[in-house]
Design an enzyme around this catalytic site. Sequence first.
Site, PDB file in Angstrom:
ATOM      1  N   CYS A   1       0.763  -1.248   0.000  1.00  0.00           N
ATOM      2  CA  CYS A   1       0.000   0.000   0.000  1.00  0.00           C
ATOM      3  C   CYS A   1       0.791   1.293   0.000  1.00  0.00           C
ATOM      4  O   CYS A   1       0.570   2.154  -0.860  1.00  0.00           O
ATOM      5  CB  CYS A   1      -0.987  -0.012   1.157  1.00  0.00           C
ATOM      6  SG  CYS A   1      -0.256  -0.348   2.757  1.00  0.00           S
TER       7      CYS A   1
ATOM      8  N   HIS B   1      -0.800   7.257   5.489  1.00  0.00           N
ATOM      9  CA  HIS B   1       0.256   6.240   5.365  1.00  0.00           C
ATOM     10  C   HIS B   1       1.456   6.698   4.538  1.00  0.00           C
ATOM     11  O   HIS B   1       2.070   5.925   3.804  1.00  0.00           O
ATOM     12  CB  HIS B   1      -0.313   4.941   4.789  1.00  0.00           C
ATOM     13  CG  HIS B   1       0.456   3.730   5.231  1.00  0.00           C
ATOM     14  ND1 HIS B   1       0.333   2.496   4.640  1.00  0.00           N
ATOM     15  CD2 HIS B   1       1.371   3.569   6.224  1.00  0.00           C
ATOM     16  CE1 HIS B   1       1.124   1.623   5.229  1.00  0.00           C
ATOM     17  NE2 HIS B   1       1.767   2.260   6.197  1.00  0.00           N
TER      18      HIS B   1
END
Length: 473
Positions: A88, A146
Amino acid sequence: MTQFKPSRRRILQAVPALAVLPYASLANAALGSGVASNKPNIIFIMADDLGYADLGVYGQTAFKTPNLDKLAQQGLRLTQTYANSCVCSATRFALITGRYQYRLRGGLEEPLHGGGGDLGLPPEHPTLPSLLKQAGYNTALFGKWHLGSLPKFGPLKSGYDVFFGNYAGALDYFTHKPGVGADVPDGLYEGEVPVKEVGYYTDIVANHASQYISKQTAAKPFLLSLHFTAPHWPWEGPEDEAVSREIKNLFHLDGGSLDTYGKMVEALDAAVGRVLDTLEQQGLADNTIVVFTSDNGGERFSNTWPFSGQKTELLEGGIRVPGIIRWPARIKAGQVSEQVVTSMDWLPTLLAAAGTQPDARYQPDGENVLPVILGEAAVRPRTLFWRYKGQEQAAVRSADWKYLKINGNEFLFDLSKDQRERANLAEKYPQVLAELKEKWHHWNSSMLPITPDVRSHSVNGKMQADRYGVSAP
Protein backbone atom coordinates in the site's frame (compact mmCIF):
# COMPACT_ATOMS: atom_id res chain seq x y z
CA MET A 1 15.98 -5.84 -31.16
CA THR A 2 12.98 -8.13 -31.40
CA GLN A 3 9.77 -6.39 -32.39
CA PHE A 4 7.17 -6.60 -29.60
CA LYS A 5 3.74 -7.71 -30.74
CA PRO A 6 0.92 -5.66 -29.25
CA SER A 7 -2.49 -7.10 -29.98
CA ARG A 8 -4.32 -6.02 -33.14
CA ARG A 9 -6.67 -3.87 -31.11
CA ARG A 10 -3.73 -1.84 -29.82
CA ILE A 11 -2.12 -1.20 -33.19
CA LEU A 12 -5.12 0.72 -34.47
CA GLN A 13 -3.18 3.86 -35.24
CA ALA A 14 -0.34 6.06 -34.08
CA VAL A 15 -1.15 8.24 -31.09
CA PRO A 16 -2.68 11.48 -32.40
CA ALA A 17 -0.81 14.72 -32.01
CA LEU A 18 -3.35 15.72 -29.37
CA ALA A 19 -1.86 13.16 -26.99
CA VAL A 20 1.56 14.80 -26.94
CA LEU A 21 0.49 18.40 -26.48
CA PRO A 22 1.65 20.14 -23.29
CA TYR A 23 -0.67 19.34 -20.41
CA ALA A 24 -2.38 22.72 -20.19
CA SER A 25 -2.79 22.92 -23.96
CA LEU A 26 -4.19 19.41 -24.03
CA ALA A 27 -6.74 20.20 -21.38
CA ASN A 28 -7.88 23.29 -23.26
CA ALA A 29 -8.13 21.31 -26.47
CA ALA A 30 -10.09 18.55 -24.76
CA LEU A 31 -12.39 20.66 -22.64
CA GLY A 32 -12.89 23.71 -24.76
CA SER A 33 -12.47 27.40 -23.98
CA GLY A 34 -14.43 27.15 -20.75
CA VAL A 35 -11.71 25.31 -18.80
CA ALA A 36 -10.59 28.26 -16.70
CA SER A 37 -14.11 29.07 -15.51
CA ASN A 38 -15.51 25.56 -15.32
CA LYS A 39 -12.83 23.31 -13.89
CA PRO A 40 -14.12 19.88 -12.86
CA ASN A 41 -14.34 18.81 -9.26
CA ILE A 42 -12.37 15.63 -8.53
CA ILE A 43 -13.27 12.84 -6.11
CA PHE A 44 -10.58 10.18 -5.93
CA ILE A 45 -11.75 7.07 -4.07
CA MET A 46 -9.24 4.40 -3.14
CA ALA A 47 -10.00 1.08 -1.48
CA ASP A 48 -7.36 -0.83 0.46
CA ASP A 49 -6.42 -4.39 -0.58
CA LEU A 50 -9.46 -4.78 -2.84
CA GLY A 51 -9.16 -7.63 -5.33
CA TYR A 52 -9.64 -7.13 -9.07
CA ALA A 53 -12.88 -9.14 -9.13
CA ASP A 54 -14.32 -7.96 -5.80
CA LEU A 55 -16.97 -5.82 -7.52
CA GLY A 56 -20.00 -7.18 -9.32
CA VAL A 57 -19.07 -5.32 -12.49
CA TYR A 58 -15.73 -7.15 -12.47
CA GLY A 59 -17.25 -10.58 -11.83
CA GLN A 60 -18.04 -10.88 -8.12
CA THR A 61 -21.11 -13.03 -7.45
CA ALA A 62 -20.77 -13.92 -3.74
CA PHE A 63 -21.95 -10.49 -2.58
CA LYS A 64 -23.33 -7.33 -4.15
CA THR A 65 -21.78 -3.93 -4.90
CA PRO A 66 -24.63 -2.00 -6.57
CA ASN A 67 -23.25 1.50 -6.09
CA LEU A 68 -19.83 0.85 -7.58
CA ASP A 69 -21.40 -1.22 -10.35
CA LYS A 70 -23.64 1.76 -11.12
CA LEU A 71 -20.64 4.09 -11.09
CA ALA A 72 -18.98 1.92 -13.75
CA GLN A 73 -22.15 1.81 -15.83
CA GLN A 74 -22.37 5.61 -15.71
CA GLY A 75 -18.81 6.07 -16.93
CA LEU A 76 -15.76 4.16 -18.09
CA ARG A 77 -14.53 0.83 -16.70
CA LEU A 78 -10.85 0.10 -17.17
CA THR A 79 -9.87 -3.55 -17.49
CA GLN A 80 -6.09 -3.06 -17.30
CA THR A 81 -5.54 -0.83 -14.29
CA TYR A 82 -2.40 -1.45 -12.26
CA ALA A 83 -1.17 -0.41 -8.84
CA ASN A 84 2.36 0.93 -8.72
CA SER A 85 3.19 -1.64 -6.07
CA CYS A 86 1.83 -4.84 -4.59
CA VAL A 87 1.71 -3.14 -1.16
CA CYS A 88 0.00 0.00 0.00
CA SER A 89 2.27 2.85 1.07
CA ALA A 90 4.57 2.43 -1.93
CA THR A 91 1.59 2.86 -4.26
CA ARG A 92 0.47 5.93 -2.33
CA PHE A 93 3.84 7.61 -2.92
CA ALA A 94 3.38 7.03 -6.65
CA LEU A 95 -0.22 8.19 -6.67
CA ILE A 96 0.35 11.50 -4.92
CA THR A 97 3.60 12.40 -6.76
CA GLY A 98 2.92 10.92 -10.22
CA ARG A 99 6.36 9.31 -10.11
CA TYR A 100 7.86 5.91 -9.37
CA GLN A 101 7.90 5.55 -5.61
CA TYR A 102 11.51 4.39 -5.75
CA ARG A 103 12.62 7.96 -6.44
CA LEU A 104 11.93 8.76 -2.78
CA ARG A 105 13.55 7.14 0.24
CA GLY A 106 10.21 6.62 1.95
CA GLY A 107 8.92 4.89 -1.15
CA LEU A 108 11.48 2.12 -0.71
CA GLU A 109 9.73 0.91 2.43
CA GLU A 110 7.35 -1.93 1.67
CA PRO A 111 5.13 -0.87 3.35
CA LEU A 112 6.07 2.26 5.28
CA HIS A 113 5.88 1.58 9.01
CA GLY A 114 7.69 2.69 12.12
CA GLY A 115 11.01 4.34 11.29
CA GLY A 116 10.82 6.65 14.27
CA GLY A 117 8.99 9.26 12.21
CA ASP A 118 11.99 9.97 9.98
CA LEU A 119 10.54 8.55 6.76
CA GLY A 120 7.72 9.98 4.71
CA LEU A 121 6.66 12.20 1.85
CA PRO A 122 8.85 15.33 1.90
CA PRO A 123 6.58 18.39 2.34
CA GLU A 124 8.52 20.26 -0.35
CA HIS A 125 7.71 17.65 -3.02
CA PRO A 126 4.89 18.73 -5.37
CA THR A 127 1.79 16.55 -5.08
CA LEU A 128 -1.57 16.14 -6.75
CA PRO A 129 -3.30 18.18 -3.99
CA SER A 130 -0.61 20.88 -3.84
CA LEU A 131 -0.64 21.38 -7.62
CA LEU A 132 -4.42 21.51 -7.74
CA LYS A 133 -4.42 23.90 -4.79
CA GLN A 134 -2.14 26.20 -6.78
CA ALA A 135 -4.69 25.96 -9.61
CA GLY A 136 -7.45 27.26 -7.35
CA TYR A 137 -8.88 24.06 -5.85
CA ASN A 138 -10.06 23.35 -2.34
CA THR A 139 -8.39 20.11 -1.21
CA ALA A 140 -9.35 17.51 1.39
CA LEU A 141 -8.33 14.00 2.40
CA PHE A 142 -10.59 11.71 4.39
CA GLY A 143 -9.25 8.33 5.46
CA LYS A 144 -5.82 6.74 5.18
CA TRP A 145 -2.61 8.74 4.78
CA HIS A 146 0.26 6.24 5.37
CA LEU A 147 2.94 8.54 3.95
CA GLY A 148 4.78 9.43 7.12
CA SER A 149 3.92 10.50 10.62
CA LEU A 150 3.83 13.73 12.58
CA PRO A 151 5.53 16.04 13.26
CA LYS A 152 7.57 15.89 10.04
CA PHE A 153 4.98 14.58 7.61
CA GLY A 154 1.26 14.76 7.01
CA PRO A 155 -1.55 15.70 4.62
CA LEU A 156 -1.64 19.34 5.71
CA LYS A 157 2.06 19.62 4.89
CA SER A 158 1.61 18.15 1.40
CA GLY A 159 -1.19 20.15 -0.14
CA TYR A 160 -4.41 19.24 1.65
CA ASP A 161 -6.44 22.00 3.31
CA VAL A 162 -8.53 19.55 5.33
CA PHE A 163 -7.76 16.12 6.77
CA PHE A 164 -9.69 13.65 8.88
CA GLY A 165 -8.50 10.08 9.17
CA ASN A 166 -5.59 7.86 10.14
CA TYR A 167 -1.88 8.44 9.61
CA ALA A 168 -0.97 4.77 10.09
CA GLY A 169 -1.37 1.86 7.69
CA ALA A 170 -4.35 0.30 9.45
CA LEU A 171 -6.53 0.61 12.53
CA ASP A 172 -9.32 -1.25 14.21
CA TYR A 173 -12.68 -0.42 12.63
CA PHE A 174 -14.32 0.18 16.06
CA THR A 175 -11.61 1.18 18.55
CA HIS A 176 -9.80 3.20 15.86
CA LYS A 177 -6.45 2.19 17.33
CA PRO A 178 -3.47 1.15 15.14
CA GLY A 179 -2.75 -1.71 17.51
CA VAL A 180 -4.14 -3.76 20.38
CA GLY A 181 -3.91 -2.83 24.05
CA ALA A 182 -4.92 -0.14 26.50
CA ASP A 183 -1.58 1.66 26.06
CA VAL A 184 -1.99 2.07 22.30
CA PRO A 185 -3.03 5.64 21.44
CA ASP A 186 -6.10 6.32 19.33
CA GLY A 187 -5.38 6.55 15.62
CA LEU A 188 -7.92 9.14 14.44
CA TYR A 189 -6.84 12.70 13.65
CA GLU A 190 -8.56 15.85 12.57
CA GLY A 191 -5.81 17.82 10.90
CA GLU A 192 -2.88 17.19 13.22
CA VAL A 193 -4.94 16.83 16.41
CA PRO A 194 -5.91 13.41 17.84
CA VAL A 195 -9.68 12.99 18.11
CA LYS A 196 -12.22 10.40 19.21
CA GLU A 197 -15.30 9.38 17.29
CA VAL A 198 -17.72 6.50 17.78
CA GLY A 199 -18.67 4.20 14.93
CA TYR A 200 -17.55 1.86 12.16
CA TYR A 201 -14.57 3.48 10.47
CA THR A 202 -15.77 2.98 6.89
CA ASP A 203 -18.97 4.85 7.76
CA ILE A 204 -17.14 7.56 9.68
CA VAL A 205 -14.86 8.38 6.75
CA ALA A 206 -17.77 8.49 4.31
CA ASN A 207 -19.78 10.72 6.66
CA HIS A 208 -16.97 13.27 6.83
CA ALA A 209 -16.61 13.21 3.05
CA SER A 210 -20.34 13.76 2.62
CA GLN A 211 -20.32 16.66 5.07
CA TYR A 212 -17.46 18.23 3.15
CA ILE A 213 -19.26 17.91 -0.19
CA SER A 214 -22.42 19.41 1.30
CA LYS A 215 -20.47 22.63 1.91
CA GLN A 216 -19.07 22.89 -1.63
CA THR A 217 -20.54 24.98 -4.42
CA ALA A 218 -19.91 25.45 -8.12
CA ALA A 219 -18.04 28.67 -7.34
CA LYS A 220 -14.75 26.91 -6.60
CA PRO A 221 -13.59 23.42 -7.67
CA PHE A 222 -12.47 20.87 -5.12
CA LEU A 223 -10.31 17.75 -4.86
CA LEU A 224 -11.64 15.22 -2.37
CA SER A 225 -9.37 12.23 -1.74
CA LEU A 226 -11.44 9.50 -0.09
CA HIS A 227 -9.04 6.75 0.96
CA PHE A 228 -10.81 3.97 2.83
CA THR A 229 -9.00 1.36 4.90
CA ALA A 230 -11.61 -1.20 3.82
CA PRO A 231 -11.38 -4.07 3.14
CA HIS A 232 -7.91 -4.20 4.78
CA TRP A 233 -7.58 -6.28 7.95
CA PRO A 234 -8.64 -6.56 10.76
CA TRP A 235 -11.53 -8.66 9.49
CA GLU A 236 -14.49 -6.76 10.96
CA GLY A 237 -17.82 -6.09 9.31
CA PRO A 238 -20.15 -3.32 10.47
CA GLU A 239 -21.86 -5.67 12.98
CA ASP A 240 -18.62 -7.08 14.44
CA GLU A 241 -17.91 -4.76 17.33
CA ALA A 242 -17.80 -7.76 19.67
CA VAL A 243 -15.13 -9.32 17.45
CA SER A 244 -13.14 -6.11 17.79
CA ARG A 245 -13.07 -6.49 21.58
CA GLU A 246 -11.79 -10.06 21.32
CA ILE A 247 -8.90 -9.46 18.91
CA LYS A 248 -5.47 -10.11 20.43
CA ASN A 249 -3.53 -9.06 17.34
CA LEU A 250 -4.59 -6.22 15.06
CA PHE A 251 -3.48 -8.26 12.04
CA HIS A 252 -6.04 -10.85 13.06
CA LEU A 253 -4.14 -13.82 11.63
CA ASP A 254 -6.66 -16.31 12.98
CA GLY A 255 -9.78 -14.38 11.99
CA GLY A 256 -12.03 -13.49 9.14
CA SER A 257 -14.06 -15.44 6.61
CA LEU A 258 -15.41 -15.02 3.11
CA ASP A 259 -18.70 -13.93 4.65
CA THR A 260 -17.06 -11.25 6.82
CA TYR A 261 -15.01 -10.01 3.89
CA GLY A 262 -18.13 -9.71 1.77
CA LYS A 263 -19.81 -7.62 4.45
CA MET A 264 -16.77 -5.33 4.60
CA VAL A 265 -16.88 -4.74 0.85
CA GLU A 266 -20.65 -4.25 0.91
CA ALA A 267 -20.19 -1.62 3.65
CA LEU A 268 -17.56 0.07 1.49
CA ASP A 269 -19.94 0.06 -1.48
CA ALA A 270 -22.77 1.53 0.60
CA ALA A 271 -20.46 4.23 1.94
CA VAL A 272 -19.44 5.23 -1.59
CA GLY A 273 -23.11 5.33 -2.54
CA ARG A 274 -23.91 7.79 0.25
CA VAL A 275 -21.06 10.07 -0.79
CA LEU A 276 -22.19 10.07 -4.42
CA ASP A 277 -25.78 10.74 -3.35
CA THR A 278 -24.58 13.85 -1.53
CA LEU A 279 -22.72 14.96 -4.64
CA GLU A 280 -25.93 14.56 -6.64
CA GLN A 281 -27.95 16.47 -4.07
CA GLN A 282 -25.51 19.37 -4.30
CA GLY A 283 -26.03 19.52 -8.04
CA LEU A 284 -22.32 18.94 -8.65
CA ALA A 285 -22.28 15.46 -10.17
CA ASP A 286 -22.25 16.43 -13.83
CA ASN A 287 -18.92 18.26 -13.72
CA THR A 288 -17.23 16.07 -11.13
CA ILE A 289 -14.65 13.46 -12.08
CA VAL A 290 -15.04 10.41 -9.83
CA VAL A 291 -12.23 7.84 -9.86
CA PHE A 292 -12.37 4.53 -8.01
CA THR A 293 -9.45 2.12 -7.66
CA SER A 294 -7.41 0.14 -5.11
CA ASP A 295 -3.89 0.56 -3.73
CA ASN A 296 -2.81 -2.99 -4.59
CA GLY A 297 -4.21 -6.39 -5.41
CA GLY A 298 -6.37 -8.47 -3.11
CA GLU A 299 -5.34 -10.29 0.03
CA ARG A 300 -6.52 -13.43 1.83
CA PHE A 301 -10.27 -13.46 1.10
CA SER A 302 -10.24 -11.37 -2.09
CA ASN A 303 -11.35 -12.47 -5.53
CA THR A 304 -8.59 -11.82 -8.07
CA TRP A 305 -9.96 -14.01 -10.88
CA PRO A 306 -8.83 -14.56 -13.61
CA PHE A 307 -5.41 -13.69 -12.24
CA SER A 308 -2.94 -15.58 -10.07
CA GLY A 309 -1.27 -14.13 -7.03
CA GLN A 310 -2.24 -11.60 -4.38
CA LYS A 311 -0.91 -8.70 -2.35
CA THR A 312 2.92 -8.83 -1.91
CA GLU A 313 3.35 -10.61 -5.26
CA LEU A 314 4.06 -9.16 -8.69
CA LEU A 315 1.80 -11.69 -10.34
CA GLU A 316 -1.20 -9.97 -11.90
CA GLY A 317 -3.37 -10.70 -8.86
CA GLY A 318 -1.03 -8.61 -6.70
CA ILE A 319 -0.96 -5.53 -8.92
CA ARG A 320 -4.05 -5.58 -11.19
CA VAL A 321 -6.88 -3.58 -9.60
CA PRO A 322 -10.32 -2.19 -10.47
CA GLY A 323 -10.35 1.16 -12.26
CA ILE A 324 -13.50 3.21 -12.80
CA ILE A 325 -13.85 6.83 -13.91
CA ARG A 326 -17.08 8.79 -14.26
CA TRP A 327 -17.40 12.33 -15.61
CA PRO A 328 -20.91 12.87 -16.98
CA ALA A 329 -20.00 16.16 -18.66
CA ARG A 330 -17.25 14.56 -20.73
CA ILE A 331 -17.34 10.75 -20.59
CA LYS A 332 -20.10 8.79 -22.28
CA ALA A 333 -21.74 6.21 -20.04
CA GLY A 334 -21.34 2.45 -20.39
CA GLN A 335 -17.82 2.34 -21.81
CA VAL A 336 -15.06 -0.22 -21.28
CA SER A 337 -11.41 0.43 -22.13
CA GLU A 338 -8.35 -1.81 -22.37
CA GLN A 339 -5.99 1.13 -21.90
CA VAL A 340 -3.21 0.20 -19.47
CA VAL A 341 -3.27 2.71 -16.59
CA THR A 342 -1.23 2.74 -13.40
CA SER A 343 -1.38 4.68 -10.12
CA MET A 344 1.16 7.33 -11.12
CA ASP A 345 -0.86 8.19 -14.26
CA TRP A 346 -3.64 9.80 -12.26
CA LEU A 347 -1.61 12.89 -11.35
CA PRO A 348 -0.81 14.03 -14.92
CA THR A 349 -4.23 12.91 -16.14
CA LEU A 350 -6.22 14.80 -13.50
CA LEU A 351 -4.00 17.86 -13.75
CA ALA A 352 -4.69 17.95 -17.48
CA ALA A 353 -8.42 17.70 -16.84
CA ALA A 354 -8.09 20.65 -14.45
CA GLY A 355 -6.25 22.73 -17.05
CA THR A 356 -2.93 22.77 -15.21
CA GLN A 357 0.34 20.84 -15.38
CA PRO A 358 3.03 19.18 -13.27
CA ASP A 359 5.90 21.05 -11.69
CA ALA A 360 8.66 21.29 -14.30
CA ARG A 361 11.25 20.29 -11.70
CA TYR A 362 9.47 17.02 -10.93
CA GLN A 363 8.31 15.63 -14.24
CA PRO A 364 6.00 12.63 -13.72
CA ASP A 365 6.86 9.09 -14.72
CA GLY A 366 3.14 8.54 -15.20
CA GLU A 367 1.44 9.40 -18.48
CA ASN A 368 -1.51 11.62 -19.19
CA VAL A 369 -4.20 9.24 -20.47
CA LEU A 370 -6.96 11.86 -20.65
CA PRO A 371 -7.20 11.74 -24.46
CA VAL A 372 -7.85 8.00 -24.36
CA ILE A 373 -10.36 8.34 -21.53
CA LEU A 374 -12.23 11.03 -23.46
CA GLY A 375 -12.22 8.90 -26.61
CA GLU A 376 -10.05 11.36 -28.51
CA ALA A 377 -7.03 9.06 -28.90
CA ALA A 378 -6.53 5.37 -29.54
CA VAL A 379 -5.57 2.90 -26.83
CA ARG A 380 -1.79 2.76 -26.77
CA PRO A 381 0.69 0.19 -25.40
CA ARG A 382 2.68 0.97 -22.27
CA THR A 383 5.90 -0.13 -20.62
CA LEU A 384 5.74 -0.30 -16.81
CA PHE A 385 8.17 -1.58 -14.20
CA TRP A 386 7.92 -3.03 -10.69
CA ARG A 387 10.25 -4.39 -8.05
CA TYR A 388 9.51 -5.75 -4.61
CA LYS A 389 11.60 -6.80 -1.62
CA GLY A 390 14.68 -5.29 -3.17
CA GLN A 391 15.17 -7.37 -6.29
CA GLU A 392 13.61 -10.60 -5.05
CA GLN A 393 10.67 -9.88 -7.34
CA ALA A 394 10.83 -7.94 -10.61
CA ALA A 395 8.33 -7.33 -13.38
CA VAL A 396 7.99 -5.50 -16.68
CA ARG A 397 4.78 -5.03 -18.67
CA SER A 398 5.58 -3.97 -22.26
CA ALA A 399 2.64 -4.03 -24.66
CA ASP A 400 1.22 -7.55 -24.07
CA TRP A 401 4.49 -9.08 -22.89
CA LYS A 402 5.28 -9.49 -19.21
CA TYR A 403 8.61 -10.44 -17.71
CA LEU A 404 8.42 -11.74 -14.15
CA LYS A 405 11.10 -12.83 -11.71
CA ILE A 406 9.81 -14.40 -8.52
CA ASN A 407 11.21 -17.01 -6.11
CA GLY A 408 14.42 -17.14 -8.15
CA ASN A 409 12.59 -18.14 -11.31
CA GLU A 410 12.10 -16.14 -14.51
CA PHE A 411 9.01 -16.12 -16.68
CA LEU A 412 7.75 -14.59 -19.89
CA PHE A 413 4.01 -14.33 -20.48
CA ASP A 414 1.81 -13.07 -23.28
CA LEU A 415 -0.98 -11.43 -21.28
CA SER A 416 -3.26 -11.12 -24.30
CA LYS A 417 -3.54 -14.92 -24.33
CA ASP A 418 -2.53 -15.95 -20.82
CA GLN A 419 -3.81 -13.57 -18.17
CA ARG A 420 -3.44 -16.28 -15.55
CA GLU A 421 0.33 -16.44 -16.14
CA ARG A 422 0.62 -20.18 -16.64
CA ALA A 423 2.39 -20.63 -20.00
CA ASN A 424 6.04 -19.65 -19.58
CA LEU A 425 7.33 -18.54 -22.99
CA ALA A 426 10.88 -17.78 -21.83
CA GLU A 427 12.47 -20.62 -23.83
CA LYS A 428 10.29 -20.02 -26.88
CA TYR A 429 11.10 -16.29 -27.10
CA PRO A 430 14.55 -15.90 -25.47
CA GLN A 431 15.27 -12.61 -27.26
CA VAL A 432 12.11 -11.01 -25.91
CA LEU A 433 13.00 -12.23 -22.43
CA ALA A 434 16.51 -10.79 -22.75
CA GLU A 435 15.22 -7.43 -23.97
CA LEU A 436 12.70 -7.07 -21.15
CA LYS A 437 15.32 -7.98 -18.58
CA GLU A 438 17.65 -5.39 -20.07
CA LYS A 439 14.88 -2.78 -19.92
CA TRP A 440 14.22 -3.63 -16.29
CA HIS A 441 17.89 -3.37 -15.29
CA HIS A 442 18.24 -0.05 -17.11
CA TRP A 443 15.14 1.27 -15.32
CA ASN A 444 16.25 -0.12 -11.97
CA SER A 445 19.62 1.63 -12.25
CA SER A 446 17.80 4.97 -12.42
CA MET A 447 15.91 4.36 -9.15
CA LEU A 448 17.21 4.64 -5.58
CA PRO A 449 19.09 1.48 -4.58
CA ILE A 450 17.94 -0.88 -1.86
CA THR A 451 20.36 -0.37 1.03
CA PRO A 452 20.65 -2.43 4.25
CA ASP A 453 18.64 0.11 6.22
CA VAL A 454 15.55 -0.39 4.04
CA ARG A 455 12.90 -2.45 5.81
CA SER A 456 10.43 -4.58 3.90
CA HIS A 457 8.48 -7.80 4.09
CA SER A 458 10.99 -10.56 4.74
CA VAL A 459 11.27 -13.71 2.66
CA ASN A 460 8.84 -15.64 4.86
CA GLY A 461 6.18 -12.97 4.48
CA LYS A 462 6.48 -11.41 7.96
CA MET A 463 7.12 -7.72 8.54
CA GLN A 464 9.42 -6.53 11.27
CA ALA A 465 7.60 -5.75 14.49
CA ASP A 466 6.39 -2.21 14.78
CA ARG A 467 6.49 -0.17 17.95
CA TYR A 468 3.45 -1.98 19.35
CA GLY A 469 5.11 -5.37 19.13
CA VAL A 470 2.89 -6.89 16.49
CA SER A 471 3.73 -8.41 13.13
CA ALA A 472 1.89 -8.74 9.84
CA PRO A 473 1.70 -11.27 7.03
